[in-house]
Design a protein around this motif. Structure first.
Motif, PDB file in Angstrom:
ATOM      1  N   PHE A   1      13.866 -10.198 -32.755  1.00  0.00           N
ATOM      2  CA  PHE A   1      14.292 -10.464 -31.475  1.00  0.00           C
ATOM      3  C   PHE A   1      15.090 -12.033 -31.768  1.00  0.00           C
ATOM      4  N   PRO A   2      16.064 -11.952 -31.013  1.00  0.00           N
ATOM      5  CA  PRO A   2      16.826 -11.073 -29.750  1.00  0.00           C
ATOM      6  C   PRO A   2      17.654  -9.889 -30.146  1.00  0.00           C
ATOM      7  N   ARG A   3      17.729  -9.708 -31.693  1.00  0.00           N
ATOM      8  CA  ARG A   3      18.637  -8.726 -32.281  1.00  0.00           C
ATOM      9  C   ARG A   3      18.430  -7.190 -31.329  1.00  0.00           C
ATOM     10  N   GLU A   4      16.905  -6.842 -31.223  1.00  0.00           N
ATOM     11  CA  GLU A   4      17.080  -5.514 -30.716  1.00  0.00           C
ATOM     12  C   GLU A   4      17.399  -5.433 -29.208  1.00  0.00           C
ATOM     13  N   HIS A   5      17.550  -6.401 -28.467  1.00  0.00           N
ATOM     14  CA  HIS A   5      18.038  -6.543 -27.163  1.00  0.00           C
ATOM     15  C   HIS A   5      19.550  -5.539 -27.131  1.00  0.00           C
ATOM     16  N   GLY A   6      20.267  -5.901 -28.180  1.00  0.00           N
ATOM     17  CA  GLY A   6      21.570  -5.441 -28.467  1.00  0.00           C
ATOM     18  C   GLY A   6      21.476  -3.958 -28.904  1.00  0.00           C
ATOM     19  N   PRO A   7      22.849  -3.477 -29.111  1.00  0.00           N
ATOM     20  CA  PRO A   7      23.004  -2.155 -29.515  1.00  0.00           C
ATOM     21  C   PRO A   7      22.576  -1.670 -30.887  1.00  0.00           C
ATOM     22  N   HIS A   8      22.272  -0.396 -31.190  1.00  0.00           N
ATOM     23  CA  HIS A   8      22.013  -0.007 -32.470  1.00  0.00           C
ATOM     24  C   HIS A   8      22.985   1.416 -32.539  1.00  0.00           C
ATOM     25  N   PRO A   9      24.257   1.028 -32.934  1.00  0.00           N
ATOM     26  CA  PRO A   9      25.191   2.137 -33.189  1.00  0.00           C
ATOM     27  C   PRO A   9      24.900   3.220 -34.326  1.00  0.00           C
ATOM     28  N   GLU A  10      24.198   2.999 -35.237  1.00  0.00           N
ATOM     29  CA  GLU A  10      23.863   3.772 -36.060  1.00  0.00           C
ATOM     30  C   GLU A  10      22.789   5.111 -35.342  1.00  0.00           C
ATOM     31  N   TYR A  11      22.322   5.009 -34.136  1.00  0.00           N
ATOM     32  CA  TYR A  11      21.572   5.932 -33.678  1.00  0.00           C
ATOM     33  C   TYR A  11      22.271   6.622 -32.536  1.00  0.00           C
ATOM     34  N   ARG A  12      22.003   7.895 -32.031  1.00  0.00           N
ATOM     35  CA  ARG A  12      23.048   8.437 -31.377  1.00  0.00           C
ATOM     36  C   ARG A  12      22.872   8.183 -29.713  1.00  0.00           C
ATOM     37  N   ILE A  13      21.912   7.846 -29.275  1.00  0.00           N
ATOM     38  CA  ILE A  13      21.588   7.364 -27.838  1.00  0.00           C
ATOM     39  C   ILE A  13      20.790   6.014 -27.655  1.00  0.00           C
ATOM     40  N   GLU A  14      21.051   5.462 -26.533  1.00  0.00           N
ATOM     41  CA  GLU A  14      20.385   4.220 -26.325  1.00  0.00           C
ATOM     42  C   GLU A  14      20.402   4.050 -24.714  1.00  0.00           C
ATOM     43  N   TRP A  15      19.491   3.211 -24.095  1.00  0.00           N
ATOM     44  CA  TRP A  15      19.602   2.793 -22.862  1.00  0.00           C
ATOM     45  C   TRP A  15      19.000   1.402 -22.674  1.00  0.00           C
ATOM     46  N   TRP A  16      19.475   0.968 -21.373  1.00  0.00           N
ATOM     47  CA  TRP A  16      19.029  -0.345 -20.946  1.00  0.00           C
ATOM     48  C   TRP A  16      18.596   0.006 -19.481  1.00  0.00           C
ATOM     49  N   TYR A  17      17.453   0.297 -19.115  1.00  0.00           N
ATOM     50  CA  TYR A  17      17.039   0.761 -17.999  1.00  0.00           C
ATOM     51  C   TYR A  17      16.387  -0.088 -17.167  1.00  0.00           C
ATOM     52  N   LEU A  18      16.769  -0.340 -15.775  1.00  0.00           N
ATOM     53  CA  LEU A  18      16.146  -1.203 -14.952  1.00  0.00           C
ATOM     54  C   LEU A  18      15.536  -0.596 -13.643  1.00  0.00           C
ATOM     55  N   THR A  19      14.419  -0.621 -13.298  1.00  0.00           N
ATOM     56  CA  THR A  19      14.059  -0.107 -11.825  1.00  0.00           C
ATOM     57  C   THR A  19      13.319  -1.367 -11.226  1.00  0.00           C
ATOM     58  N   ALA A  20      13.418  -1.063  -9.744  1.00  0.00           N
ATOM     59  CA  ALA A  20      12.774  -2.227  -9.072  1.00  0.00           C
ATOM     60  C   ALA A  20      12.144  -1.790  -7.689  1.00  0.00           C
ATOM     61  N   ASN A  21      10.905  -2.202  -7.462  1.00  0.00           N
ATOM     62  CA  ASN A  21      10.225  -1.941  -6.050  1.00  0.00           C
ATOM     63  C   ASN A  21      10.517  -3.192  -5.264  1.00  0.00           C
ATOM     64  N   LEU A  22      11.169  -3.286  -4.155  1.00  0.00           N
ATOM     65  CA  LEU A  22      11.580  -4.275  -3.346  1.00  0.00           C
ATOM     66  C   LEU A  22      11.109  -4.206  -1.924  1.00  0.00           C
ATOM     67  N   THR A  23      11.073  -5.405  -1.308  1.00  0.00           N
ATOM     68  CA  THR A  23      10.425  -5.295   0.306  1.00  0.00           C
ATOM     69  C   THR A  23      11.455  -6.267   0.708  1.00  0.00           C
ATOM     70  N   GLY A  24      11.927  -5.816   2.098  1.00  0.00           N
ATOM     71  CA  GLY A  24      12.725  -6.644   2.971  1.00  0.00           C
ATOM     72  C   GLY A  24      12.095  -7.547   3.747  1.00  0.00           C
ATOM     73  N   PRO A  25      12.487  -8.540   4.535  1.00  0.00           N
ATOM     74  CA  PRO A  25      12.030  -9.431   5.589  1.00  0.00           C
ATOM     75  C   PRO A  25      10.948  -8.885   6.504  1.00  0.00           C
ATOM     76  N   ASP A  26      11.323  -7.657   6.981  1.00  0.00           N
ATOM     77  CA  ASP A  26      10.597  -7.123   7.820  1.00  0.00           C
ATOM     78  C   ASP A  26       9.478  -6.040   7.269  1.00  0.00           C
ATOM     79  N   GLY A  27       9.306  -6.076   6.038  1.00  0.00           N
ATOM     80  CA  GLY A  27       8.365  -5.131   5.429  1.00  0.00           C
ATOM     81  C   GLY A  27       8.970  -3.895   4.895  1.00  0.00           C
ATOM     82  N   THR A  28      10.321  -3.530   5.239  1.00  0.00           N
ATOM     83  CA  THR A  28      10.816  -2.149   4.918  1.00  0.00           C
ATOM     84  C   THR A  28      10.646  -2.219   3.124  1.00  0.00           C
ATOM     85  N   PRO A  29      10.249  -1.186   2.607  1.00  0.00           N
ATOM     86  CA  PRO A  29      10.293  -0.815   1.410  1.00  0.00           C
ATOM     87  C   PRO A  29      11.707  -0.525   0.868  1.00  0.00           C
TER      88      PRO A  29
END
Length: 346
Positions: A42-70
């Motif tokens: 690291f940090p090399r692995e955070h970058g692309p690996h073009p010798e491999y067929r597929i790759e992803w950088w995948y972020l999901t988040a659980n959020l809450t608004g001021p009124d408690g709405t998810p």
């Protein structure tokens, strides 16, 4: 038709386009294959690996608004290759596409982008970290503190990410087996992001805070020939522990599952294959498909026995490669929030 989309459709790997995620079970010669006992740098692995067929950088988040709405948020950059390696300009064999989404209790918004590698329209740089496609971007001085932006016809978001724990490695030190036949990927995550910022929705701007989970994965044939899709769960418990678990469905009705238990301090335990189970309890018709939206998830070795429920049952990603993905809550032996991704439901 958008010219860039036309070029993308002409050049996108035919098997993957025609079969959706099940195309990842096709054997394609010439690409590198993940091997046991990886040595990451690291940090090399955070970058692309073009010798491999597929790759992803995948972020999901659980959020809450001021009124408690998810709310839920997704940002994903995918790289897929026509041939191994990289080249300058339009000779590049690398193809990029991206998905972004926002889920509320009553609505689901999703958008996608396409790009060809080699021309600067999309890519990833490891240090300082910068992943982008057009104006969608995830970037920062390092992987621990980043900004995140994306927009679609009905939504936009602008977020700050701050890591509060270490990277975690799935499988055997990042070598993640996906089938009895031995297909595998390299797979690590940063599941300890705090996230804060704003959502722009049709009803207006909403300030939100919450937690985010970023997956990094690359391979050349991560699925077996008979595997048709997967159900992936990221789960953050109220006591600070976390669980990543997935099961891969097969055309013969059998399956394969793997999971990682993550202690609050980031210590990981690679659970035995099959220890994690996910049983559909209730399905919902969306986009003409019956999709499970309530599950019983068990990991007996850690006393986990929970019912997982979708925040919005209609969180269908009706994009070029369609799938279901959205935020979930769970109750039972543990409580908390997480994300569920389901592919291959035809």
């Amino acid at each position: 038709m958008n010219v860039r989309l036309f070029v993308f459709l002409c050049l996108f790997p035919v098997t993957l386009w025609a079969q959706g995620f099940s195309g990842l079970g096709a054997d394609v010669k010439g690409f590198a294959a993940p091997a046991p006992d990886p040595v990451f740098s690291f940090p090399r692995e955070h970058g692309p690996h073009p010798e491999y067929r597929i790759e992803w950088w995948y972020l999901t988040a659980n959020l809450t608004g001021p009124d408690g709405t998810p709310y839920g948020l997704q940002w994903t950059l995918f790289r897929t290759a026509l041939a191994p390696g990289e080249a300058v300009g339009w000779r590049s064999p690398q193809v990029w596409f991206a998905h972004a989404a926002v889920t509320t209790p009553d609505a689901h918004f999703a958008s996608e982008r396409f790009a060809r590698g080699g021309i600067g329209q999309a890519g990833v740089e490891a240090a300082p970290f910068h992943a982008w496609i057009d104006e969608w971007a995830m970037k920062g001085a390092d992987f621990d503190a980043m900004t995140l932006t994306a927009s679609g016809p009905d939504f936009a978001y602008d977020m700050m990410l701050s890591a509060k724990g270490p990277l975690v490695f799935h499988g055997a030190d990042g070598y993640s087996v996906k089938s009895q036949q031995g297909q595998a990927s390299y797979y690590y995550s940063q599941p300890f992001f705090d996230i804060a910022g704003s959502l722009n929705l049709p009803e207006g701007k909403v300030a939100v805070t919450g937690s985010a989970w970023l997956d990094r994965e690359w391979s050349s044939q991560p699925l077996g020939e008979t595997q048709t899709g997967w159900d992936w769960f990221s789960m953050s418990f109220d006591d600070g522990a976390k669980l990543m678990g997935f099961q891969l469905r097969q055309s013969d009705g059998e399956g394969y599952s793997a999971s990682t238990w993550i202690a609050p301090d980031g210590t990981t335990s690679n659970m035995p294959a099959g220890a994690f189970t996910a049983k559909p309890l209730e399905s919902h018709q969306v986009a003409g498909r019956e999709v499970p939206v309530e599950w019983q998830v068990k990991l007996p070795e850690r006393g986990v026995d929970v019912t997982v429920s979708a925040l919005n049952r209609d969180a269908w990603m009706g994009l070029s490669i369609p799938y279901w993905e959205g935020p979930v809550t769970f109750r039972g032996s543990h409580s908390g929030t997480g994300y569920l991704e389901m592919t291959g439901y035809e």
